[in-house]
Structure formats: structure tokens, C-alpha cells
Design an enzyme around this catalytic site. Structure first.
Site, PDB file in Angstrom:
ATOM      1  N   CYS A  79       0.833  -1.198   0.000  1.00 30.19           N
ATOM      2  CA  CYS A  79       0.000   0.000   0.000  1.00 30.19           C
ATOM      3  C   CYS A  79       0.875   1.258   0.000  1.00 30.19           C
ATOM      4  CB  CYS A  79      -0.956  -0.071   1.196  1.00 30.19           C
ATOM      5  SG  CYS A  79      -2.311   1.088   1.077  1.00 30.19           S
ATOM      6  N   HIS A 165      -3.499  -5.724   0.869  1.00 33.94           N
ATOM      7  CA  HIS A 165      -2.812  -6.197   2.077  1.00 33.94           C
ATOM      8  C   HIS A 165      -2.747  -7.725   2.121  1.00 33.94           C
ATOM      9  CE1 HIS A 165      -2.390  -2.348   4.157  1.00 33.94           C
ATOM     10  NE2 HIS A 165      -3.455  -2.016   3.459  1.00 33.94           N
ATOM     11  N   GLU A 167      -1.263  -9.471   4.241  1.00 38.25           N
ATOM     12  CA  GLU A 167      -1.158  -9.948   5.625  1.00 38.25           C
ATOM     13  C   GLU A 167      -2.512 -10.156   6.288  1.00 38.25           C
ATOM     14  OE1 GLU A 167      -0.505  -7.018   4.447  1.00 38.25           O
ATOM     15  OE2 GLU A 167      -0.903  -5.384   5.847  1.00 38.25           O
ATOM     16  N   SER A 218       3.664 -15.697  37.910  1.00 33.12           N
ATOM     17  CA  SER A 218       2.240 -15.383  38.035  1.00 33.12           C
ATOM     18  C   SER A 218       1.380 -16.614  37.791  1.00 33.12           C
ATOM     19  CB  SER A 218       1.867 -14.313  37.021  1.00 33.12           C
ATOM     20  OG  SER A 218       1.917 -14.869  35.718  1.00 33.12           O
ATOM     21  N   GLY A 219       2.010 -17.681  37.307  1.00 32.99           N
ATOM     22  CA  GLY A 219       1.220 -18.843  36.937  1.00 32.99           C
ATOM     23  C   GLY A 219       0.809 -18.799  35.478  1.00 32.99           C
ATOM     24  N   VAL A 221       1.544 -18.222  31.267  1.00 34.48           N
ATOM     25  CA  VAL A 221       2.486 -18.914  30.396  1.00 34.48           C
ATOM     26  C   VAL A 221       3.805 -18.141  30.281  1.00 34.48           C
ATOM     27  CG1 VAL A 221       1.440 -17.942  28.305  1.00 34.48           C
ATOM     28  CG2 VAL A 221       2.787 -20.011  28.138  1.00 34.48           C
ATOM     29  N   SER A 223       5.514 -16.016  32.410  1.00 33.43           N
ATOM     30  CA  SER A 223       6.471 -16.127  33.517  1.00 33.43           C
ATOM     31  C   SER A 223       6.879 -17.583  33.732  1.00 33.43           C
ATOM     32  CB  SER A 223       5.917 -15.497  34.800  1.00 33.43           C
ATOM     33  OG  SER A 223       4.806 -16.199  35.275  1.00 33.43           O
ATOM     34  N   SER A 224       6.013 -18.528  33.389  1.00 34.54           N
ATOM     35  CA  SER A 224       6.393 -19.937  33.544  1.00 34.54           C
ATOM     36  C   SER A 224       7.478 -20.320  32.541  1.00 34.54           C
ATOM     37  CB  SER A 224       5.176 -20.848  33.366  1.00 34.54           C
ATOM     38  OG  SER A 224       4.188 -20.506  34.311  1.00 34.54           O
TER      39      SER A 224
END
Ligand code: XMP
Length: 504
Positions: A79, A165, A167, A218-219, A221, A223-224
Site C-alpha cells: 500500500c 494487504h 497480511e 504469576s502462573g 504462560v 512467567s512460567s
């Protein structure tokens, strides 16, 4: 080696990066006006020039560094990006009468780019200008009824412009077009979860091996995965999980059961009483957030100090946050959710943010490679302030019980129906409204609970999930039977925007 995406402010720029990464080509987004030295620093195999709300005819519109056009690097202009390309190599751009927006039918010429694609091709347009004359020696590759030059390329095929576009999902075979451009440009496809995980582990190892790292678990995904990276990298770490009493049912036990066996040194702080005390009497949503944030920092700081000295604080910052805070995307409507904001400076930590170049789906894939169990890896996002944002008004122990049980029944039902992974996020909101119902022979007032389930890619926009009516029927029966304080259940069918996902 990467594809550098120059962002001129299109709402679709992040989507271009995602699509290229789905094609296993590493891509980064930088401001459209970035100096050539910065672009070259990424060793670009190809450069994509994004769309823009601006007009290439306007002398004040954002421009790339001129030296880009002298470099021998393959380029794809989308574009506005196509208009920049056309002008840079001697073509002209003119305003169109009226903005063309939406679906169009593309008639294309044979050649590598469109080879064996449907004729016509459904494409997604959004533009106000058109290419009026193409650069000398370039070829016109496609057109639509309203747009004579809808695709063009240089004579050696290494510069391609698309008016539509590729995408966006509405463009038929858009991913194929991007893939063919990558082939034309000779871009390596090495961005696969295994290599990403390897790179992350070695990055963490080289930066933090020999130092102590503190992490707020935090539990979720992010931070784990971060915790597992520290384990894999052999880094001395402590992951502090603050149980603020605003968690989902069984969440703390689940996190402990998932992370400890994988070698994460997990410290659980039971601080429910302090959070409940801090929330007493507060009704205003922003005040609730402030009370939770301040208490979190206090509790976390106390534990951090008790654990001794740390050099790094690891944070699960993701790429969308980075793009946003760099002011690249030009839209500022997204909150940042750093639950430990303010701490690094105060406690003199250096930040370790190894996930800063990843999108959420990539973090999940890396989690799989690192052995994170699916119950954590594929878990719906959950806000830092927890159930407090899902209780309208004061957060009392009674309200928490009702909200937690209703949420649990909804989520369990989705799991049992096999629909949990089909939605981005599902939640139950406890409203302060009580409405009348019948129970046995009498009339009874019970709370109204709102269910919300949404589909989304990144939480920035969302659509309400079309859950089957019979599933909703079973969920409602389940909630009203097992949570007797609830008298009525409603389903939220508002998309984001205009609504947000949480009710607050
Ligand atoms: P909204 O409600 O703004 O939420 O549409 C978008 C996404 O962000 C989550 N959310 C938060 N996550 N801390 C977080 O870690 C927060 O304070 C917070 N507030 C909202 C929300 O659950 C949704 O996934």
C-alpha cells in the site's frame, strides 16, 4: 538474518511480522524513519515497507532513509509502502477519487508471484492514492476494476509492490504471496520453536550465568516459560509467586505442581489477608487496581529482600509491549501489564527480558519445547489483579467465593465440552445487580453473573465467541445449580472495541 519491517503507522504492521514468523522467517518491526545504520544492524535479507494512514504525496509524510533505496536488498512495499517504492524509482503516485476500502477482485498476470493462484483473487484494499505511472523498466503485475496498478515489480523481480494487504486474513492466499516474496528474496526459514528455544537459553546463559535472578511468577504462560529458561540455562534463581487471594480455583496448587518438578525454585507467599484488607471498602475500579499494585509491590519487595541480593529481575515482556512502548505502532490504546512496575529501579535490579522479541503464540510453542505442561501452557490469559477485576464493586470474601465458583464451573464446562482451546479467553463476571427469580414456591433475589468468551489473536481486539446454544444452556444450568447465590446468567456479545474484554 531477518526481515526488517519499516512501520509507517499501518494498523496491520504487527500482523505482517506475525505472518512472516508463521512462515518461519524472523522479522522485526522498526520505525519507518529509522536510519539506515539501524536497519543494516539487523542484517536484513529483505525489507518490508508497511502501509500508513498518511499519503505518499504529502511532503510531510514519514519517509525511509534514502540510502535504503541504494542498497541491494529485496523489498516489498505494501500500500503506502508500494507508493514509496514507486516514487523512489521514478514512478508517480496520484490521489484517487474517494478511498477504496474492503474486498476487491484482482486480475493478475502470470509470473512467479501469482503463479497458479485463483483468477481473480479476492484481496483486501484500503487506500486513498494510486500508482499513476510505474518506474521505468518495471512491470505491472495485477489490477482491479478500480485500481489499474494493484501489483508491480522491478525488472529483476527483487522489488515488489502490492496495493492490497497480503497480511490480512481477507486476502485469499495472502500467506502464499508473502512466502513467494520470501523465496524471491532468499530469506532463510530458521524461525522454528526448537531454534528459538535454543537461542533463548543461550542468551539467558550468557547474560545471567553466575548471577542471581529474581522472577515474579504469576502462573501464566509467560512467567512460567521464563522460569524454565532460567532452569535450562542453569541460572541461580528464585521465582516468587504471590498468592493474593484473587486467584482462580486451585490455581496455586496447579502452578506448584507444574513448576517445581521441572526444577523451578518456587517461593509461594500467602498474602491473601493483606490484599483483602487493602481492598476493604473500595468500590472504584482504578482504586482497586492501585491498592492491589501497591500491596503487590510491598509483599514482593519484602520477600525479595529476605531472599538476599539479586542482580537481575526477569520479566515476561513480550514483543507487542515492546513495539507499543517504542511508539512504533502509533496507536496507544493498550495497557501495559507489568505487575512489578517500579521495582527494578528501586531495588537496583537489571532487567532480564528474554521474551521481548516473541509473540504470545511463539511463547507457547517455546513452552512446549521446554516441557511446560499443557494446563499452564495453553491456559487462558488472566489479569494480574485477578478476580478483583471480575467483581464489579467491592471485593468481599463472599463476592470472591461466588466469582471464583462461577468462573470454575464455566471453565470446567468448556474443558469438558472440548471448547476451552477454541477461545482466547473465557471468564465470569460477578455484577452487583440482584434480580428476582423463583426457587421452590418463593421468589428469591440472586446475583446476575455475566459470562464472556472471546476469540482474539493478542487481546488487543476481540470478537465474542459463538459458543453453541446448547453448551451455554448446560453452563447456565451448572452455575445456577452449584452456585446458589447466582439467580441469573447472561452472555456478553459485545466485541472489542467498543467494549474491553474484562468488565472491571
Ligand atoms: P482488556 O480488558 O483491556 O484486556 O480488553 C485485554 C487483556 O489483558 C488482560 N488484562 C490484564 N492482564 N494485568 C494483566 O496481566 C492487568 O492488569 C490486566 N488487565 C487486563 C485481560 O484479561 C485481557 O486478556
Amino acid at each position: 538474518m531477518s526481515v526488517v519491517i519499516l512501520d509507517f503507522g499501518s494498523q496491520y504492521t504487527q500482523l505482517i511480522a506475525r505472518r512472516l514468523r508463521e512462515l518461519q522467517a524472523f522479522s522485526v518491526v522498526v520505525p519507518g524513519t529509522a536510519p539506515w545504520e539501524e536497519i543494516r544492524g539487523y542484517q536484513p535479507r529483505a525489507v518490508v515497507l508497511s502501509g500508513s494512514p498518511a499519503s505518499a504525496i504529502d511532503p510531510d509524510s514519514p519517509r525511509p532513509d534514502r540510502r535504503l533505496f541504494d542498497a541491494d536488498v529485496p523489498m516489498l512495499g505494501i500500500c503506502y509502502g508500494m507508493h514509496l517504492l514507486a516514487r523512489a524509482y521514478g514512478g508517480t503516485v496520484a490521489p484517487r477519487r474517494g478511498h477504496e476500502y474492503g474486498r476487491a477482485q484482482l486480475i493478475h498476470q502470470s509470473g512467479f508471484l501469482f503463479d497458479r493462484l485463483p483468477q481473480p483473487l479476492d484481496v483486501w484494499m484500503s487506500h486513498g492514492d494510486v500508482v499513476a505511472s510505474i518506474p521505468p523498466g518495471w512491470a505491472m503485475l495485477a489490477s482491479t476494476a478500480d485500481c489499474p496498478v494493484a501489483a508491480l515489480s522491478s525488472s529483476d523481480g527483487r522489488k515488489v509492490g502490492l496495493q492490497f494487504h497480503p497480511e490480512v486474513a481477507h486476502t485469499q492466499d495472502g500467506a502464499k504471496l508473502l512466502e513467494r516474496f520470501l523465496d524471491l528474496a532468499g530469506v532463510d526459514r530458521t524461525w522454528i520453536p526448537e531454534t528459538i528455544a535454543e537461542q533463548l537459553v543461550s542468551e539467558v546463559r550468557s547474560r545471567a550465568r553466575g548471577s542471581r535472578v529474581l522472577l515474579a511468577a504469576s502462573g501464566g504462560v509467560d512467567s512460567s516459560v521464563l522460569a524454565l529458561l532460567l532452569v535450562r540455562a542453569g541460572v541461580d534463581h528464585e521465582a516468587v509467586f504471590v498468592d493474593h487471594g484473587l486467584l482462580r480455583q486451585g490455581e496455586r496448587q496447579e502452578v506448584e505442581a507444574a513448576l517445581r518438578p521441572l526444577g523451578v525454585s518456587l517461593q509461594v507467599v500467602d498474602a491473601a489477608d493483606r490484599f483483602h484488607a487493602a481492598l476493604r471498602g473500595i468500590h472504584d475500579p482504578e482504586e482497586k487496581r492501585r491498592a492491589i499494585g501497591a500491596t503487590f509491590i510491598q509483599v514482593f519487595r519484602e520477600r525479595a529482600v529476605a531472599l538476599g541480593q539479586f542482580r537481575f529481575l526477569a520479566q515476561g515482556t513480550l514483543y507487542p509491549d515492546v513495539i507499543e512502548s517504542a511508539g512504533v505502532a502509533g496507536s496507544a490504546n493498550i495497557k501495559s501489564h507489568h505487575n512489578v512496575g517500579g521495582l527494578p529501579a528501586e531495588l537496583g535490579f537489571e532487567l532480564l527480558e528474554p521474551l521481548r522479541l516473541l509473540f504470545k503464540d511463539e511463547v507457547r510453542k517455546v513452552g512446549r519445547i521446554l516441557g511446560l505442561p499443557d494446563n499452564i501452557r495453553l491456559r487462558h490469559p488472566f489479569p494480574g489483579p485477578g478476580l478483583a477485576v471480575r467483581i464489579i464493586g467491592e471485593v468481599t470474601p463472599e463476592a470472591l467465593d461466588i466469582a471464583r465458583c462461577a468462573d470454575h464451573e464455566f471453565i470446567q464446562a468448556l474443558r469438558e465440552e472440548g471448547l476451552y482451546n477454541d477461545v482466547w479467553q473465557a471468564l465470569a463476571v460477578l455484577t452487583p445487580v440482584k434480580s428476582v427469580g423463583v426457587a421452590g414456591d418463593g421468589r428469591r433475589y440472586g446475583y446476575v453473573v455475566a459470562l464472556r468468551a472471546v476469540t482474539s489473536v493478542d487481546g488487543m481486539t476481540a470478537d465474542w465467541a459463538r459458543l453453541p446454544h446448547d453448551v451455554l444452556d448446560r453452563v447456565v444450568a451448572r452455575i445456577t445449580r452449584r452456585v446458589p447465590e447466582v439467580g441469573r446468567v447472561v452472555y456478553d456479545i459485545t466485541s472489542k472495541p467498543p467494549a474491553t474484554i474484562e468488565w472491571e
